[in-house]
Design a protein around this motif. Structure first.
Motif, PDB file in Angstrom:
ATOM      1  N   LYS A  50      62.402  70.316 -29.753  1.00  0.00           N
ATOM      2  CA  LYS A  50      61.794  70.708 -28.483  1.00  0.00           C
ATOM      3  C   LYS A  50      62.341  69.828 -27.377  1.00  0.00           C
ATOM      4  O   LYS A  50      62.811  68.710 -27.608  1.00  0.00           O
ATOM      5  CB  LYS A  50      60.280  70.605 -28.559  1.00  0.00           C
ATOM      6  N   THR A  51      62.294  70.385 -26.177  1.00  0.00           N
ATOM      7  CA  THR A  51      62.708  69.633 -24.993  1.00  0.00           C
ATOM      8  C   THR A  51      61.817  70.043 -23.831  1.00  0.00           C
ATOM      9  O   THR A  51      61.078  71.024 -23.916  1.00  0.00           O
ATOM     10  CB  THR A  51      64.196  69.897 -24.655  1.00  0.00           C
ATOM     11  N   GLY A  52      61.912  69.287 -22.769  1.00  0.00           N
ATOM     12  CA  GLY A  52      61.210  69.636 -21.539  1.00  0.00           C
ATOM     13  C   GLY A  52      61.970  70.723 -20.789  1.00  0.00           C
ATOM     14  O   GLY A  52      62.855  71.380 -21.343  1.00  0.00           O
ATOM     15  N   CYS A  53      61.663  70.855 -19.532  1.00  0.00           N
ATOM     16  CA  CYS A  53      62.210  71.938 -18.721  1.00  0.00           C
ATOM     17  C   CYS A  53      63.740  71.922 -18.672  1.00  0.00           C
ATOM     18  O   CYS A  53      64.365  70.897 -18.452  1.00  0.00           O
ATOM     19  CB  CYS A  53      61.662  71.823 -17.306  1.00  0.00           C
ATOM     20  N   LEU A  54      64.324  73.098 -18.875  1.00  0.00           N
ATOM     21  CA  LEU A  54      65.775  73.294 -18.774  1.00  0.00           C
ATOM     22  C   LEU A  54      66.157  73.884 -17.418  1.00  0.00           C
ATOM     23  O   LEU A  54      67.309  74.198 -17.175  1.00  0.00           O
ATOM     24  CB  LEU A  54      66.265  74.204 -19.910  1.00  0.00           C
ATOM     25  N   ASP A  55      65.157  74.082 -16.559  1.00  0.00           N
ATOM     26  CA  ASP A  55      65.351  74.552 -15.187  1.00  0.00           C
ATOM     27  C   ASP A  55      65.874  75.982 -15.102  1.00  0.00           C
ATOM     28  O   ASP A  55      66.600  76.330 -14.180  1.00  0.00           O
ATOM     29  CB  ASP A  55      66.258  73.594 -14.411  1.00  0.00           C
ATOM     30  N   VAL A  56      65.531  76.793 -16.079  1.00  0.00           N
ATOM     31  CA  VAL A  56      65.831  78.231 -16.037  1.00  0.00           C
ATOM     32  C   VAL A  56      64.545  79.003 -16.379  1.00  0.00           C
ATOM     33  O   VAL A  56      64.558  79.959 -17.145  1.00  0.00           O
ATOM     34  CB  VAL A  56      67.004  78.616 -16.978  1.00  0.00           C
ATOM     35  N   CYS A  57      63.447  78.571 -15.767  1.00  0.00           N
ATOM     36  CA  CYS A  57      62.113  79.077 -16.091  1.00  0.00           C
ATOM     37  C   CYS A  57      61.994  80.601 -15.990  1.00  0.00           C
ATOM     38  O   CYS A  57      61.311  81.220 -16.793  1.00  0.00           O
ATOM     39  CB  CYS A  57      61.076  78.442 -15.170  1.00  0.00           C
ATOM     40  N   ALA A  58      62.662  81.192 -15.016  1.00  0.00           N
ATOM     41  CA  ALA A  58      62.559  82.644 -14.821  1.00  0.00           C
ATOM     42  C   ALA A  58      63.108  83.416 -16.011  1.00  0.00           C
ATOM     43  O   ALA A  58      62.821  84.598 -16.166  1.00  0.00           O
ATOM     44  CB  ALA A  58      63.296  83.054 -13.557  1.00  0.00           C
ATOM     45  N   PHE A  59      63.895  82.754 -16.856  1.00  0.00           N
ATOM     46  CA  PHE A  59      64.523  83.415 -18.000  1.00  0.00           C
ATOM     47  C   PHE A  59      63.937  82.962 -19.331  1.00  0.00           C
ATOM     48  O   PHE A  59      64.522  83.208 -20.386  1.00  0.00           O
ATOM     49  CB  PHE A  59      66.036  83.148 -17.984  1.00  0.00           C
ATOM     50  N   GLY A  60      62.795  82.292 -19.286  1.00  0.00           N
ATOM     51  CA  GLY A  60      62.206  81.754 -20.515  1.00  0.00           C
ATOM     52  C   GLY A  60      61.643  82.814 -21.420  1.00  0.00           C
ATOM     53  O   GLY A  60      61.452  83.948 -21.004  1.00  0.00           O
ATOM     54  N   PRO A  61      61.429  82.471 -22.654  1.00  0.00           N
ATOM     55  CA  PRO A  61      61.710  81.191 -23.281  1.00  0.00           C
ATOM     56  C   PRO A  61      63.213  80.921 -23.332  1.00  0.00           C
ATOM     57  O   PRO A  61      64.000  81.813 -23.620  1.00  0.00           O
ATOM     58  CB  PRO A  61      61.151  81.312 -24.692  1.00  0.00           C
TER      59      PRO A  61
END
Length: 101
Positions: A50-61
């Motif tokens: 697991k990791t924190g935010c990858l800064d592509v939230c609109a395309f999550g997961p």
């Protein structure tokens, strides 16, 4: 220990109304990748975590595979086996899930 590949799966939680990978099954994806790698005996060569935010939230997961730096978006549990087999085992990224970042 150096891994051949390293898979980082976002499990970040953000306050509503923003979309959050963690709420969109982030930990379930981590568990599925770990299990899939273990079932193939690949947990020594490939690490999923697991990791924190990858800064592509609109395309999550979302997730990213290194050393290639391939980002994937809208990853579902049903995609895990395909990503493992195609990308992690055979070095062929899953084009339909790749993000252009």
């Amino acid at each position: 220990m150096k891994y051949k590949k390293h898979v980082f799966i976002c499990t970040n939680q953000k306050p509503a109304p923003k979309r959050s990978c963690g709420e969109e099954q982030g930990m379930a994806l981590v568990d599925a990748f770990k299990e899939g790698l273990k079932n193939r005996g690949l947990q020594i060569e490939i690490r999923a975590q697991k990791t924190g935010c990858l800064d592509v939230c609109a395309f999550g997961p979302s997730m990213v595979v290194y050393p290639e730096g391939v980002f994937y978006g809208n990853v579902q549990l049903s995609d895990v086996e395909e990503i493992i087999e195609s990308h992690l085992v055979n070095d062929q990224p899953v084009e339909r899930l790749k993000l252009a970042v």
